[in-house]
Design a protein around this motif. Structure first.
Motif, PDB file in Angstrom:
ATOM      1  N   TRP A   1      -7.960 -85.528   8.434  1.00  0.00           N
ATOM      2  CA  TRP A   1      -6.920 -86.357   9.058  1.00  0.00           C
ATOM      3  C   TRP A   1      -7.017 -87.809   8.603  1.00  0.00           C
ATOM      4  O   TRP A   1      -6.000 -88.491   8.512  1.00  0.00           O
ATOM      5  CB  TRP A   1      -6.989 -86.269  10.582  1.00  0.00           C
ATOM      6  CG  TRP A   1      -6.385 -85.005  11.082  1.00  0.00           C
ATOM      7  CD1 TRP A   1      -7.029 -83.918  11.584  1.00  0.00           C
ATOM      8  CD2 TRP A   1      -4.981 -84.677  11.095  1.00  0.00           C
ATOM      9  NE1 TRP A   1      -6.133 -82.934  11.908  1.00  0.00           N
ATOM     10  CE2 TRP A   1      -4.867 -83.381  11.617  1.00  0.00           C
ATOM     11  CE3 TRP A   1      -3.819 -85.362  10.705  1.00  0.00           C
ATOM     12  CZ2 TRP A   1      -3.639 -82.736  11.785  1.00  0.00           C
ATOM     13  CZ3 TRP A   1      -2.585 -84.718  10.865  1.00  0.00           C
ATOM     14  CH2 TRP A   1      -2.516 -83.424  11.387  1.00  0.00           C
ATOM     15  N   CYS A   2      -8.250 -88.256   8.332  1.00  0.00           N
ATOM     16  CA  CYS A   2      -8.433 -89.613   7.814  1.00  0.00           C
ATOM     17  C   CYS A   2      -7.675 -89.766   6.499  1.00  0.00           C
ATOM     18  O   CYS A   2      -6.966 -90.737   6.279  1.00  0.00           O
ATOM     19  CB  CYS A   2      -9.925 -89.883   7.631  1.00  0.00           C
ATOM     20  SG  CYS A   2     -10.338 -91.338   6.690  1.00  0.00           S
TER      21      CYS A   2
ATOM     22  N   TRP B   1      -2.844 -91.649   3.907  1.00  0.00           N
ATOM     23  CA  TRP B   1      -1.871 -91.363   2.852  1.00  0.00           C
ATOM     24  C   TRP B   1      -0.449 -91.572   3.370  1.00  0.00           C
ATOM     25  O   TRP B   1       0.364 -92.250   2.735  1.00  0.00           O
ATOM     26  CB  TRP B   1      -2.070 -89.921   2.367  1.00  0.00           C
ATOM     27  CG  TRP B   1      -1.419 -89.618   1.066  1.00  0.00           C
ATOM     28  CD1 TRP B   1      -1.443 -90.388  -0.058  1.00  0.00           C
ATOM     29  CD2 TRP B   1      -0.661 -88.464   0.740  1.00  0.00           C
ATOM     30  NE1 TRP B   1      -0.762 -89.771  -1.069  1.00  0.00           N
ATOM     31  CE2 TRP B   1      -0.264 -88.597  -0.610  1.00  0.00           C
ATOM     32  CE3 TRP B   1      -0.277 -87.311   1.431  1.00  0.00           C
ATOM     33  CZ2 TRP B   1       0.497 -87.632  -1.256  1.00  0.00           C
ATOM     34  CZ3 TRP B   1       0.479 -86.360   0.776  1.00  0.00           C
ATOM     35  CH2 TRP B   1       0.857 -86.512  -0.550  1.00  0.00           C
ATOM     36  N   ILE B   2      -0.172 -90.992   4.536  1.00  0.00           N
ATOM     37  CA  ILE B   2       1.151 -91.129   5.147  1.00  0.00           C
ATOM     38  C   ILE B   2       1.502 -92.603   5.332  1.00  0.00           C
ATOM     39  O   ILE B   2       2.616 -93.042   5.044  1.00  0.00           O
ATOM     40  CB  ILE B   2       1.183 -90.387   6.511  1.00  0.00           C
ATOM     41  CG1 ILE B   2       1.283 -88.877   6.280  1.00  0.00           C
ATOM     42  CG2 ILE B   2       2.330 -90.867   7.379  1.00  0.00           C
ATOM     43  CD1 ILE B   2       1.279 -88.077   7.559  1.00  0.00           C
ATOM     44  N   TYR B   3       0.519 -93.363   5.783  1.00  0.00           N
ATOM     45  CA  TYR B   3       0.716 -94.788   6.024  1.00  0.00           C
ATOM     46  C   TYR B   3       1.136 -95.505   4.746  1.00  0.00           C
ATOM     47  O   TYR B   3       2.126 -96.238   4.719  1.00  0.00           O
ATOM     48  CB  TYR B   3      -0.589 -95.362   6.573  1.00  0.00           C
ATOM     49  CG  TYR B   3      -0.579 -96.831   6.895  1.00  0.00           C
ATOM     50  CD1 TYR B   3      -0.099 -97.289   8.116  1.00  0.00           C
ATOM     51  CD2 TYR B   3      -1.079 -97.758   5.998  1.00  0.00           C
ATOM     52  CE1 TYR B   3      -0.108 -98.626   8.429  1.00  0.00           C
ATOM     53  CE2 TYR B   3      -1.096 -99.108   6.305  1.00  0.00           C
ATOM     54  CZ  TYR B   3      -0.615 -99.532   7.516  1.00  0.00           C
ATOM     55  OH  TYR B   3      -0.623-100.856   7.819  1.00  0.00           O
ATOM     56  N   LEU B   4       0.384 -95.242   3.669  1.00  0.00           N
ATOM     57  CA  LEU B   4       0.666 -95.940   2.412  1.00  0.00           C
ATOM     58  C   LEU B   4       1.950 -95.432   1.751  1.00  0.00           C
ATOM     59  O   LEU B   4       2.715 -96.222   1.196  1.00  0.00           O
ATOM     60  CB  LEU B   4      -0.532 -95.797   1.459  1.00  0.00           C
ATOM     61  CG  LEU B   4      -0.647 -96.899   0.411  1.00  0.00           C
ATOM     62  CD1 LEU B   4      -0.823 -98.258   1.048  1.00  0.00           C
ATOM     63  CD2 LEU B   4      -1.782 -96.623  -0.557  1.00  0.00           C
ATOM     64  N   VAL B   5       2.199 -94.116   1.839  1.00  0.00           N
ATOM     65  CA  VAL B   5       3.444 -93.566   1.283  1.00  0.00           C
ATOM     66  C   VAL B   5       4.630 -94.176   2.030  1.00  0.00           C
ATOM     67  O   VAL B   5       5.617 -94.601   1.413  1.00  0.00           O
ATOM     68  CB  VAL B   5       3.466 -92.017   1.397  1.00  0.00           C
ATOM     69  CG1 VAL B   5       4.849 -91.468   1.089  1.00  0.00           C
ATOM     70  CG2 VAL B   5       2.459 -91.395   0.447  1.00  0.00           C
TER      71      VAL B   5
ATOM     72  N   PRO C   1      -4.852 -92.418  -4.742  1.00  0.00           N
ATOM     73  CA  PRO C   1      -6.239 -92.872  -4.544  1.00  0.00           C
ATOM     74  C   PRO C   1      -6.664 -92.831  -3.071  1.00  0.00           C
ATOM     75  O   PRO C   1      -7.803 -92.481  -2.759  1.00  0.00           O
ATOM     76  CB  PRO C   1      -6.212 -94.309  -5.068  1.00  0.00           C
ATOM     77  CG  PRO C   1      -5.121 -94.341  -6.059  1.00  0.00           C
ATOM     78  CD  PRO C   1      -4.092 -93.371  -5.569  1.00  0.00           C
ATOM     79  N   GLU C   2      -5.732 -93.141  -2.207  1.00  0.00           N
ATOM     80  CA  GLU C   2      -6.018 -93.137  -0.768  1.00  0.00           C
ATOM     81  C   GLU C   2      -6.373 -91.724  -0.305  1.00  0.00           C
ATOM     82  O   GLU C   2      -7.306 -91.512   0.464  1.00  0.00           O
ATOM     83  CB  GLU C   2      -4.765 -93.636  -0.038  1.00  0.00           C
ATOM     84  CG  GLU C   2      -5.000 -94.153   1.334  1.00  0.00           C
ATOM     85  CD  GLU C   2      -5.660 -95.520   1.348  1.00  0.00           C
ATOM     86  OE1 GLU C   2      -5.771 -96.080   2.423  1.00  0.00           O
ATOM     87  OE2 GLU C   2      -6.083 -96.018   0.277  1.00  0.00           O
ATOM     88  N   LEU C   3      -5.616 -90.752  -0.815  1.00  0.00           N
ATOM     89  CA  LEU C   3      -5.831 -89.354  -0.430  1.00  0.00           C
ATOM     90  C   LEU C   3      -7.175 -88.852  -0.940  1.00  0.00           C
ATOM     91  O   LEU C   3      -7.857 -88.061  -0.278  1.00  0.00           O
ATOM     92  CB  LEU C   3      -4.693 -88.492  -0.995  1.00  0.00           C
ATOM     93  CG  LEU C   3      -4.621 -87.046  -0.526  1.00  0.00           C
ATOM     94  CD1 LEU C   3      -4.313 -86.971   0.955  1.00  0.00           C
ATOM     95  CD2 LEU C   3      -3.564 -86.285  -1.310  1.00  0.00           C
TER      96      LEU C   3
ATOM     97  N   LYS D   1     -12.580 -94.908   6.017  1.00  0.00           N
ATOM     98  CA  LYS D   1     -12.538 -95.947   4.991  1.00  0.00           C
ATOM     99  C   LYS D   1     -12.527 -95.320   3.616  1.00  0.00           C
ATOM    100  O   LYS D   1     -13.033 -94.217   3.456  1.00  0.00           O
ATOM    101  CB  LYS D   1     -13.840 -96.748   5.080  1.00  0.00           C
ATOM    102  CG  LYS D   1     -13.773 -98.058   5.769  1.00  0.00           C
ATOM    103  CD  LYS D   1     -15.128 -98.695   5.553  1.00  0.00           C
ATOM    104  CE  LYS D   1     -15.176-100.097   6.015  1.00  0.00           C
ATOM    105  NZ  LYS D   1     -16.477-100.673   5.748  1.00  0.00           N
ATOM    106  N   PRO D   2     -12.024 -96.028   2.609  1.00  0.00           N
ATOM    107  CA  PRO D   2     -12.153 -95.474   1.258  1.00  0.00           C
ATOM    108  C   PRO D   2     -13.581 -95.622   0.745  1.00  0.00           C
ATOM    109  O   PRO D   2     -14.214 -96.654   0.957  1.00  0.00           O
ATOM    110  CB  PRO D   2     -11.176 -96.306   0.433  1.00  0.00           C
ATOM    111  CG  PRO D   2     -10.951 -97.535   1.202  1.00  0.00           C
ATOM    112  CD  PRO D   2     -11.246 -97.258   2.636  1.00  0.00           C
ATOM    113  N   ARG D   3     -14.097 -94.552   0.121  1.00  0.00           N
ATOM    114  CA  ARG D   3     -15.412 -94.591  -0.530  1.00  0.00           C
ATOM    115  C   ARG D   3     -15.167 -94.366  -2.006  1.00  0.00           C
ATOM    116  O   ARG D   3     -14.954 -93.240  -2.445  1.00  0.00           O
ATOM    117  CB  ARG D   3     -16.283 -93.467   0.021  1.00  0.00           C
ATOM    118  CG  ARG D   3     -17.378 -93.941   0.929  1.00  0.00           C
ATOM    119  CD  ARG D   3     -18.348 -92.813   1.133  1.00  0.00           C
ATOM    120  NE  ARG D   3     -19.219 -93.058   2.250  1.00  0.00           N
ATOM    121  CZ  ARG D   3     -19.977 -92.123   2.796  1.00  0.00           C
ATOM    122  NH1 ARG D   3     -19.919 -90.890   2.342  1.00  0.00           N
ATOM    123  NH2 ARG D   3     -20.762 -92.406   3.809  1.00  0.00           N
TER     124      ARG D   3
END
Lengths: 99, 369
Positions: free
Chosen positions: B121-122, B127-131, B183-185, B200-202
């Motif tokens: 879900w993270c 992803w949904i947010y950025l899309v 990249p977010e996904l 967070k992104p790693r």
């Protein structure tokens, strides 16, 4: 329109009253470290700060027995020794808890 | 040194040594170089600030954005039947805003507590947010191109501004937005950090490079390109409108300025702050107060940006003259329209106006402006 204003205002007031703890991606970071040795007797725990966490520099953060946090370099020999010591004592603690 | 270390970490763990330890540490606190030892830059105040008002503002944006954009979609399907390019873009804009808004309850919960929804879900929510972010901005950009074609290239627009081409360009925009957010996904993960489960992104390899890349991507795709396209389209439109004698001209020019100013007012601060934060990561300024102020600025400017998606239905749709009539028709069919309308602050008088003025608008462009 007045209803909407009232709704916004009450939401804001409610937000101030609730005052919940937490935050999203904000991390406490060491911005610099010092070479001054920290005595082993005053620290009880540590964690490692990495650039991946969103911090400018990597560091070791020691937690003192009074709960204060001190920044130390990541790889200085005295820091590594202190970390190993803390690891060993926490491992022993965990073991004794299991038994 | 070795002996000393072993001594404290040894097997003597009676209560007397414990108290001795505490005493020593107290002494150390006061007299030794404790005060010189650098401490982490505490963000406690920022966290309290964020947690006290962010969740409610997220929920407010969620509710207003949800209602506004659903209303736009309902009206578009019920009365417009997606006949023109403008309608297709309006529908897509509403869908992308809706997508964006749907991620907010998750962020809202995250600010109050921690990330409890797990890594899948993270990834999905980020992803949904950025899309939603990218596609929303791209559709605003397409709306400006659509208006440019309608007003400046009137002859060409007869062929180009069809619902079909609208659909094709919309699909391209969705593809670009989806791939720009990949990249977010891939890199977003939920993990424990200082006893706090985060999302967070790693990034693999060099974190600083990735951070800089993702920030510049947002700056370029989310601000710079839209700015260039909108500035070109709207300046050409104004140039054309100045020459024509139409009483609606002034209203149209005012509307164009409103759209531009609102867009840049709501999104520029956010872009500046994330750019400065990425500079901070590279180590340009290492100052705790600066870092804290940037965190405050991030929270405030992000909310400002989020509010823009609530304004899209108002700017692009509700201000159009036809829309008010559609809204009246819609609410007349509902059982308790008076109560509902009181709540949305739209005091509509049903009986005074008939629908006779329905066909006075000639083009869809002025309607959109």
């Amino acid at each position: 329109m007045q209803h909407l204003h009232l709704l916004c205002l009450s939401l804001l007031v409610l937000g101030c009253v609730l005052n919940v703890s937490g935050g999203n991606n904000v991390v406490d970071c060491c911005l610099r470290t010092s070479e001054n040795h920290i005595p082993g007797r005053i620290v009880q725990d540590y964690w490692i700060q990495l650039v991946q966490d969103g911090c400018v520099i990597p560091a070791t953060v020691f937690i003192t027995t009074r709960g204060k946090r001190l920044c130390a370099p990541l790889q200085a020999p005295w820091v590594i020794r202190l970390r190993e010591k803390l690891d060993a004592s926490s491992a022993r603690k965990a073991k004794s808890q299991v038994i | 040194m070795r002996l000393h270390v072993n001594g404290t970490g040894g097997k003597m763990s009676s209560s007397s040594t414990e108290s001795f330890k505490v005493e020593i540490s107290t002494l150390y606190d006061y007299y030794e170089n404790y005060n010189d030892a650098p401490k982490p830059c505490s963000k406690e105040s920022v966290k309290r600030f964020a947690a006290s008002f962010l969740p409610l503002l997220y929920m407010l944006v969620f509710l207003v954005g949800l209602m506004g954009n659903i209303l736009v979609i309902v009206v578009l399907f019920k009365y417009k039947r997606l006949k023109s390019m403008t309608d297709v873009y309006l529908l897509n804009l509403a869908i992308s805003d809706l997508l964006f808004v749907l991620s907010l309850p998750f962020w809202s919960y995250f600010t109050v507590d921690e990330w409890i929804f797990g890594t899948p879900w993270c990834k999905i929510i980020s992803w949904i947010y950025l899309v939603g972010f990218y596609s929303g901005i791209f559709f605003i950009m397409l709306m400006s191109i659509d208006r440019y074609l309608a007003i400046v290239r009137a002859v060409f627009s007869l062929k180009a501004r069809t619902a079909f081409y609208g659909l094709i360009t919309s699909l391209i925009v969705w593809l670009v937005a989806l791939s720009a957010s990949i990249p977010e996904l891939i890199f977003r993960e939920s993990f424990k950090e200082q006893n706090y489960t985060t999302c967070k992104p790693r990034y693999p390899g060099n974190f600083t490079t990735w951070k800089l890349f993702s920030t510049l991507e947002i700056n370029i795709l989310g601000l710079l390109i839209p700015f260039i396209v909108m500035a070109f389209c709207y300046s050409m439109i104004i140039k054309t409108l100045v020459h024509c004698r139409n009483e609606k001209k002034n209203k149209a020019v005012r509307m164009i300025f409103a759209v531009m100013i609102v867009f840049f007012f709501f999104w520029t601060p956010y872009n500046i702050v994330i750019f400065l934060q990425s500079l901070e990561i590279t180590g340009v300024f290492r100052n705790c107060q600066v870092s804290r102020n940037l965190d405050y600025a991030f929270q405030v400017t992000e909310i400002l940006g989020l509010f823009h998606c609530c304004l899209n239905p108002v700017i692009y749709f509700f201000m159009g003259e036809k829309f008010k009539k559609y809204l009246k028709m819609l609410f007349m069919n509902w059982p308790l329209p008076v109560d509902i309308c009181k709540w949305c602050g739209l005091h509509i008088t049903y009986h005074t106006e008939s629908t006779s003025s329905f066909h006075t608008q000639s083009t869809g462009d002025q309607d959109a402006l």
